[in-house]
Scaffold this motif. Sequence first.
Motif, mmCIF file in Angstrom:
data_model
loop_
_atom_site.group_PDB
_atom_site.id
_atom_site.type_symbol
_atom_site.label_atom_id
_atom_site.label_comp_id
_atom_site.label_asym_id
_atom_site.label_seq_id
_atom_site.Cartn_x
_atom_site.Cartn_y
_atom_site.Cartn_z
ATOM 1 N N ALA A 233 14.152 12.438 -20.081
ATOM 2 C CA ALA A 233 14.668 12.651 -21.435
ATOM 3 C C ALA A 233 13.917 13.835 -22.021
ATOM 4 N N VAL A 234 14.674 14.813 -22.478
ATOM 5 C CA VAL A 234 14.092 16.030 -23.040
ATOM 6 C C VAL A 234 14.509 16.141 -24.493
ATOM 7 N N GLU A 235 13.522 16.307 -25.354
ATOM 8 C CA GLU A 235 13.796 16.526 -26.767
ATOM 9 C C GLU A 235 13.273 17.905 -27.132
ATOM 10 N N SER A 236 14.162 18.777 -27.518
ATOM 11 C CA SER A 236 13.794 20.148 -27.820
ATOM 12 C C SER A 236 12.652 20.212 -28.829
ATOM 13 N N GLY A 237 11.572 20.839 -28.424
ATOM 14 C CA GLY A 237 10.428 21.010 -29.298
ATOM 15 C C GLY A 237 9.555 19.775 -29.433
ATOM 16 N N LYS A 238 9.948 18.653 -28.815
ATOM 17 C CA LYS A 238 9.178 17.419 -28.948
ATOM 18 C C LYS A 238 8.670 16.904 -27.613
ATOM 19 N N GLY A 239 8.888 17.658 -26.547
ATOM 20 C CA GLY A 239 8.349 17.253 -25.266
ATOM 21 C C GLY A 239 9.348 16.624 -24.323
ATOM 22 N N THR A 240 8.796 16.043 -23.276
ATOM 23 C CA THR A 240 9.582 15.469 -22.193
ATOM 24 C C THR A 240 9.061 14.077 -21.870
ATOM 25 N N THR A 241 9.984 13.175 -21.575
ATOM 26 C CA THR A 241 9.635 11.827 -21.138
ATOM 27 C C THR A 241 10.277 11.581 -19.787
ATOM 28 N N ILE A 242 9.469 11.185 -18.822
ATOM 29 C CA ILE A 242 9.965 10.845 -17.489
ATOM 30 C C ILE A 242 9.648 9.375 -17.244
ATOM 31 N N VAL A 243 10.663 8.612 -16.848
ATOM 32 C CA VAL A 243 10.471 7.202 -16.511
ATOM 33 C C VAL A 243 10.734 7.039 -15.026
ATOM 34 N N LEU A 244 9.700 6.622 -14.317
ATOM 35 C CA LEU A 244 9.754 6.408 -12.873
ATOM 36 C C LEU A 244 9.765 4.902 -12.618
ATOM 37 N N TYR B 30 0.834 -1.198 0.000
ATOM 38 C CA TYR B 30 0.000 0.000 0.000
ATOM 39 C C TYR B 30 0.874 1.255 0.000
ATOM 40 N N GLU B 31 1.917 1.254 0.821
ATOM 41 C CA GLU B 31 2.800 2.425 0.929
ATOM 42 C C GLU B 31 3.513 2.697 -0.391
ATOM 43 N N ASP B 32 4.002 1.636 -1.048
ATOM 44 C CA ASP B 32 4.666 1.818 -2.338
ATOM 45 C C ASP B 32 3.698 2.322 -3.402
ATOM 46 N N VAL B 33 2.482 1.805 -3.390
ATOM 47 C CA VAL B 33 1.469 2.257 -4.352
ATOM 48 C C VAL B 33 1.176 3.735 -4.136
ATOM 49 N N GLU B 34 1.033 4.146 -2.881
ATOM 50 C CA GLU B 34 0.768 5.567 -2.598
ATOM 51 C C GLU B 34 1.931 6.449 -3.045
ATOM 52 N N ASP B 35 3.159 5.995 -2.819
ATOM 53 C CA ASP B 35 4.329 6.753 -3.288
ATOM 54 C C ASP B 35 4.308 6.890 -4.810
ATOM 55 N N MET B 36 3.995 5.784 -5.498
ATOM 56 C CA MET B 36 3.941 5.827 -6.961
ATOM 57 C C MET B 36 2.848 6.772 -7.437
ATOM 58 N N LYS B 37 1.695 6.759 -6.779
ATOM 59 C CA LYS B 37 0.596 7.640 -7.179
ATOM 60 C C LYS B 37 1.000 9.107 -7.062
ATOM 61 N N VAL B 38 1.687 9.472 -5.991
ATOM 62 C CA VAL B 38 2.122 10.865 -5.814
ATOM 63 C C VAL B 38 3.153 11.234 -6.875
ATOM 64 N N ALA B 39 4.130 10.362 -7.111
ATOM 65 C CA ALA B 39 5.181 10.658 -8.097
ATOM 66 C C ALA B 39 4.604 10.790 -9.508
ATOM 67 N N VAL B 40 3.706 9.884 -9.872
ATOM 68 C CA VAL B 40 3.111 9.930 -11.212
ATOM 69 C C VAL B 40 2.219 11.153 -11.367
ATOM 70 N N ALA B 41 1.455 11.482 -10.335
ATOM 71 C CA ALA B 41 0.619 12.685 -10.391
ATOM 72 C C ALA B 41 1.490 13.929 -10.561
ATOM 73 N N GLU B 42 2.630 13.964 -9.893
ATOM 74 C CA GLU B 42 3.540 15.107 -10.021
ATOM 75 C C GLU B 42 4.093 15.192 -11.448
ATOM 76 N N ALA B 43 4.471 14.062 -12.024
ATOM 77 C CA ALA B 43 4.971 14.057 -13.404
ATOM 78 C C ALA B 43 3.891 14.522 -14.381
ATOM 79 N N CYS B 44 2.663 14.044 -14.178
ATOM 80 C CA CYS B 44 1.553 14.460 -15.043
ATOM 81 C C CYS B 44 1.234 15.942 -14.857
ATOM 82 N N ASN B 45 1.233 16.407 -13.613
ATOM 83 C CA ASN B 45 0.984 17.831 -13.346
ATOM 84 C C ASN B 45 2.025 18.709 -14.024
ATOM 85 N N ASP C 164 12.451 4.528 -6.835
ATOM 86 C CA ASP C 164 13.797 3.968 -6.792
ATOM 87 C C ASP C 164 14.691 4.543 -7.879
ATOM 88 N N ASP C 165 14.099 4.973 -8.989
ATOM 89 C CA ASP C 165 14.885 5.564 -10.067
ATOM 90 C C ASP C 165 14.006 6.523 -10.857
#
Length: 147
Positions: free
Chosen positions: A125-136, A34-49, A120-121
Amino acid sequence: MHPYIQLTIPAEAEYLDIVRLNLFGFASKAGFSYEDVEDMKVAVAEACNNAILHAYGEEPGGSVDIRMELIGEEMAITVQDYGRSFEVSPSSFEAPVPPTGIARIRTSGMGLYLMQALMDDVQVAVESGKGTTIVLTKRLHGEEVIL
């Protein structure tokens, strides 16, 4: 093939609950605590925000792609936008409280630091003019993968 879920949401905050609900179901089924799932939810929400607020701003019609994939005993969550990108530096991951005291704490720009603290990691990756990719990435601790 690794089990995965892929979503594309409009770049609007009101769609984040769909991402959180899917993440909760997928990660719970895989055996994450449950704790890991909650951590993932916060991190993913932050990336989406970050994508919603910074990549697209007030521009209508943007989208955010989210892919949740179970690879061995790790959950890799990719959040990708196609809007304005930003410059990533080592200071992007630094603690928000400067050594000079709490009076100078940053009120924004803490997203990557928060993601790194919860996951954990974190790879950006940033591509100028093509957006951003974050891998959590979050490793499954102790339990066997169910999926």
